[in-house]
Design a protein around this motif. Structure first.
Motif: not given
Length: 738
Positions: A717-738
């Protein structure tokens, strides 16, 4: 908390029933008068001759007339594909459009698509679920041009180059682009990559079964509640009653003090505060538990006294309104007390020796059984049990959290197990028997479940044999009050995580299928863009023009739905809905018209097909949402991240996806948290459902804390959540850059 602007403004003008949602509206469309018969200027037709006449639209996606598209697309089985099967068409079936269709013929919607776009469809659909359909074609994608799949599989394989990156063509898709710009969470939910050369990639066209509105809701036999709780005199049971079980369930709400909650007044036009005064009587569960097993009459009168004293006479002799009224304020403990009264008074309610309390739509079907733990989240204030993606939610810290790794989720489902031990959840659910909503209602034997409003309240006109809103009534009731902590401190409020956004299925374009063929590529893109145009949205919801009502002059008739004008369905369409599908709109649309297989499904058609009882209960809920007494996830990056809806997919990189796929214990298909049926049995495995039925057996953990710890540390579960959060933060950063 931001209120729903369109509905709130409507309420300020009028609360007429015709403008209240059926609990499933779509307020994302920007057009004021969608039309199925007039092409949109922003959607050029195929075969443009290329002349320079400024009055003609520029064809941004030209392709040869008659271009063939090989499509492996449908909803989830062979009946919900583009063409009629033999068991649907028989020796020929004549529909409301006056045309006769045979087995193998394209359904009306897909005949119209071919005519409007000037394409030829070759149907390769295998009739499988989205996941299995994609798996079937994965090794032979050169054989098809477009296919169904789950959002996660389409994004995952798009990252591998197997699917076309639609984002590269958005400037040539004005309707789809406008839709994404108007709906930020949609853009977030379909972004397949947020870094590198493919940042912003989109690998599938999203599907919406309504958008920005409540999805599932509690439904109950409100006539039974009224029979038990209303009246000036004490309750008596002429036919006798049974004894309640020995109490197991323990109080969730306070046992002393006061709790103030917001409710909508009975007029439905303002908020008022209601006080639960536990000092006046005590917690009803604690009181019942102290008394032990009792006869059903005593239990009902105890609950009546509790309501009178705890609410200081607020509900008067119409105590049932605590549960079924516009001003309802019920919570989990009060529901348990009511369930004890229901199962102990079958002779009064249905004249038999047995009534089942909570049930699921299909007690043997894992896809429906999971609704029981979804309801637990609503009852006990737990996020992630009804997520758009796996079991994730955004915390007020801006991080993703996973309910599977949190003790609170297992405490909630163990409380449901306590209800099982008291006989308050149907025996068929526990034993996985093949019993369905219609059986429960036809047999007058089921009290309550958590599901979709239109399809389930349709049984008022079939199983309950009622055309009006009197007598036997199965309808939606208000979302419960629970303890929620949105980061501003724990508070008693109503919140629903069941909020419509991008569904978990979609359609992608095969890169190998269209490789080197611009006609095929452009035709696929044009199909997607057309589906998001005003006329495309009507076609994909209603079907062709012949299924829509026209006046004497041949003009389409419209009605106001959610602040917009939408077509009225033809009388023949409504009659056919009942004759062919027993009033179930989605079954009728998918199986016979061929609409609502993907893209945008407006709830305007569905609203018109909702039974009057269904409209009443869902109208209460819509009013509460509009006035802000029911809070919900928002389809944007909310100022308080806790209210941000989780995207349906995340832009995982290939290595991250591979790491997640190795966590087999967490797998949605073969692991311990399946929400679908296993291929070799009627039910997959879901730990939350297992705990509801069996409690903590020790296989995953001896209690809630041990189980959460096992998921987090032993099952990855900890590995799963870390990988999901990595993608989530990239997504938020990408969206805020639009």
């Amino acid at each position: 908390m931001k209120k729903r602007k369109l509905v709130a403004s409507l309420l300020a003008l009028t609360l007429a029933a015709s403008t209240i949602l059926a609990g499933c509206g779509d307020d994302s469309n920007d057009s004021s008068t969608p039309s199925a018969s007039t092409p949109s200027e922003s959607t050029p037709s195929a075969g443009n001759d290329g002349n320079d006449n400024v009055d003609e639209p520029v064809d941004l996606l030209p392709y040869a007339a008659g271009t063939v598209l090989r499509m492996a697309c449908g909803y989830n089985n062979d009946k919900t594909g583009m063409r009629f099967t033999a068991d649907l068409a028989g020796e020929g079936i004549t529909l409301a459009d006056g045309k006769t269709y045979n087995s193998g013929d394209f359904k009306p919607t897909w005949q119209a698509v071919q005519e409007i776009l000037g394409i030829t469809i070759e149907d390769f659909y295998q009739g499988k679920s989205a996941s299995n359909e994609y798996d079937y074609w994965d090794a032979q994608l050169d054989q098809i041009d477009m296919l169904s799949g789950t959002a996660s599989k389409l994004s995952e394989n798009g990252q591998k180059g197997k699917l076309v990156n639609i984002a590269q063509y958005l400037d040539q898709m004005p309707n789809f682009k406008a839709y994404l710009e108007a709906n930020p969470i949609v853009r977030l939910s379909i972004t397949g990559a947020a870094a590198g050369p493919n940042a912003g990639a989109i690998y599938f066209s999203p599907y919406f079964d309504g958008v920005d509105d409540i999805e599932r809701m509690p439904l109950m036999r409100t006539d039974w509640v009224e029979k038990l709780l209303n009246g000036e005199e004490e309750f008596t049971a002429e036919a006798g009653s049974k004894n309640t079980a020995s109490p197991v369930y323990q109080p969730y709400m306070p046992t002393s003090g006061k709790v103030v909650v917001d409710v909508v007044n009975t007029a439905g036009n303002a908020i008022e505060k209601v006080t639960k005064d536990y000092d006046a009587y005590g917690n009803i569960v604690a009181k019942m538990n102290e008394a032990g097993s009792m006869d059903g009459v005593t239990a009902v009168n105890m609950l009546r006294e509790y309501i009178d004293k705890t609410y200081n006479g607020y509900y008067g002799t119409e105590r049932a309104n605590l549960f079924v009224g516009q001003n309802a304020a019920w919570d989990a403990d009060e529901l348990v007390a009511l369930l004890r009264c229901v199962v102990a008074n079958p002779q009064t309610l249905n004249g038999t020796d047995s009534v089942q309390g909570l049930f699921s739509r299909e007690d043997k079907n894992n896809q429906r059984r999971v609704d029981m733990f979804r309801f637990a989240g609503s009852l006990f204030g737990v996020r992630g049990l009804e997520s758009r993606m796996d079991y994730l939610y955004v915390g007020n810290d801006g991080e993703l959290h996973d309910a599977r790794s949190e003790e609170a989720a297992y405490v909630a489902v163990s409380r449901m197990h306590d209800m099982v031990l008291e006989g308050l959840i149907s025996k068929a659910f526990v034993n996985q028997e093949d019993v369905k909503t219609q059986n429960y209602l036809e047999d007058d034997n089921g009290f309550m479940h958590y599901d979709y409003n239109q399809t389930q309240t349709a049984y008022n006109a079939t199983a309950l044999n009622k055309d009006g809103d009197e007598g036997e009534k199965y309808m939606a009731v208000m979302v419960p009050v629970a303890r929620w902590n949105d980061g501003t401190g724990e508070q008693f409020m109503r919140f629903t995580e069941s909020w419509r956004s991008v569904k978990t299925d979609g359609w992608g374009i095969s890169a190998d299928g269209v490789k080197g063929n611009d006609d095929k590529l452009n035709a696929c893109l044009k199909l997607i863009d057309f589906a998001y145009s005003p006329e495309g949205q009507v076609l994909m919801s209603y079907g062709p023009d012949e299924f829509i009502k026209h006046d004497a002059s041949g003009n389409i008739e419209y009605f106001t739905f959610n602040g917009e004008q939408w077509p009225v369905i033809a009388d023949a369409t409504y009659d056919e809905l009942w004759s062919l599908a027993n009033g179930n709109y989605t079954n009728y649309a998918r199986q016979y018209i061929g609409s609502t297989l993907s893209f945008v499904k407006s709830q305007a058609f569905e609203y018109q097909c909702t039974h009057v009882v269904g409209k009443q209960g869902a109208g209460y809920i819509s009013t509460a949402i509009a006035l802000g007494t029911i809070k919900h996830p928002e389809l944007e990056l909310a100022s308080n991240p806790w209210y941000t809806s989780v995207p349906t997919v995340l832009p995982q990189e290939v290595a991250e996806t591979n790491a997640i796929n190795e966590l087999t214990e967490l797998s949605a298909s073969a692991g311990n948290f399946s929400s679908s049926n296993a291929s070799d049995s009627n039910s997959g495995v879901n730990l939350f459902v297992d705990v509801i039925c069996n409690g903590f057996t020790g296989e995953a953990g001896a209690d809630a804390a041990a189980t959460a710890n096992k998921v987090l540390n032993d099952w990855g579960g900890s590995t799963y959540l870390a990988r999901r959060n990595d993608a989530w933060h990239r997504l938020v950063s990408f969206y805020n850059s639009l």
